[in-house]
Design a protein around this motif. Structure first.
Motif, short mmCIF file in Angstrom:
data_model
loop_
_atom_site.label_atom_id
_atom_site.label_comp_id
_atom_site.label_asym_id
_atom_site.label_seq_id
_atom_site.Cartn_x
_atom_site.Cartn_y
_atom_site.Cartn_z
N ARG A 167 -0.42 8.47 -4.15
CA ARG A 167 -0.50 7.28 -4.97
C ARG A 167 0.08 7.53 -6.37
N ARG A 172 3.82 -0.24 -6.15
CA ARG A 172 2.52 0.41 -6.11
C ARG A 172 1.52 -0.29 -5.18
N ALA A 205 0.94 0.25 -0.15
CA ALA A 205 0.58 1.63 0.17
C ALA A 205 1.10 2.00 1.55
#
Ligand SMILES: Nc1ncnc2c1ncn2[C@@H]1O[C@H](COP(=O)(O)OP(=O)(O)O)[C@@H](O)[C@H]1O
Ligand SMILES: CC(C)(COP(=O)(O)O)[C@@H](O)C(=O)NCCC(=O)O
Ligand SMILES: [K+]
Length: 279
Positions: free
Chosen positions: A146, A157, A160
């Protein structure tokens, strides 16, 4: 009941364990933040007689958590990185500076396998080595999946990596930004782990079992070629070994410990290393 807490940079994980039966009764996780609210974030403390804590959060967060718990719970045990414990000698020049989650993982891995490569895939990915005889060599720290993604600031972002994705897909060239980023960071993580493992086993002349833990352990596991086992409770294993409270723990058992994976031979590790460098 025993309340075990593993406070990481991103998530604070907890579980409740029965003192008599050693069964895990419940577990959960909340975002790591300034303050705990018993009854909301963590279980009601009325049933808890002992707490064991591993924390890498800011000292103020740990201090507040400990003082809150001490008012309500008879026994509070806080893990610290020390120079030596349970037959393991800490490899850091300043042993207290080794992240206590790494130290707990190293202790659990050594207790289980008598020498291991312990990989924790959380906010950071850490790779630690303990060789037979109990020498912790130190380790490696790289940003976790991350953090790597966020550092690029490409607006990806919120997309995922799907934890169910197959490694073969994740290792292909990406054809959209989000894919290129996800596949790139995945490749960076798994190739670093594979390479670090081979280099250190080669240098130390020993093939070690590898153990994986942390929030991204499962997806990372699919891309790691080295034989390994995923042990989600590895940090808790270090707490159990350091502060044994139940009959099973006193007999040296750790909850959820996997079967120790048999490493491939050192010759094969060396051949893989030579091949990857086209030697
Ligand atoms: N359900 C989830 N919620 C948050 N993070 C998750 C989840 N599943 C996997 N992750 C991944 O796990 C990482 C957190 O793992 P963890 O081992 O708890 O980290 P830390 O110990 O650093 O807090 C996140 O950075 C993210 O990449
Ligand atoms: C390296 C870490 C940030 C990993 O923490 P995590 O990703 O599990 O939250 C943590 O172990 C830590 O703060 N360590 C102190 C520095 C060191 O181990 O050298
Ligand atoms: K970690």
């Amino acid at each position: 009941m025993i309340l075990d807490l593993d406070i990481g940079n991103t998530l604070s994980k907890w579980r409740l364990k029965d003192v008599d039966s050693s069964e895990i009764r419940s577990r959960g996780a909340v975002w790591t933040r300034e303050e705990w609210r018993p009854g909301a974030d963590i279980p009601d403390l009325d049933v808890v007689e002992s707490v064991r804590i591993s924390s890498v959060a800011r000292k103020a967060v740990l201090d507040d958590t400990v003082s809150l718990l001490r008012r309500r719970v008879p026994n509070v045990f806080v893990a610290r990185s020390t120079r030596e414990a349970l037959g393991v000698l800490n490899g850091y020049e300043e042993p207290g500076r080794l992240g206590v989650d790494r130290w707990m993982g190293a202790l659990a891995g050594y207790q289980l396998a008598g020498g291991c490569c312990a990989v924790d895939c959380g906010s950071a990915i850490t790779v630690d080595f303990v060789i037979p005889g109990g020498y912790h060599l130190g380790g490696y720290i790289i940003p976790g999946l991350r953090l790597m993604k966020e550092s690029l600031k490409l607006g990806t972002r919120n997309v995922a990596i799907d934890p169910e994705s197959e490694a073969a897909e994740l290792l292909e060239p990406g054809r959209r930004t989000v894919e290129a980023v996800n596949h790139g960071i995945y490749m960076a993580a798994v190739s670093a782990i594979n390479r670090i493992y081979s280099e250190v086993c080669d240098q130390q002349e020993v093939a070690l079992p590898m153990l994986l833990t942390g929030g991204d352990a499962r997806v990372v596991s699919r891309g790691v070629q080295v034989p390994h086992a995923v042990w989600p409770d590895m940090v808790y294993g270090g707490l159990e070994a350091s502060f044994p409270l139940t009959p099973a723990e006193r007999a040296g058992r750790m909850s959820g410990a996997p079967v120790v994976p048999s490493p491939v031979s050192l010759e094969k590790i060396r051949a893989g290393l030579a091949f990857s460098m086209l030697l």
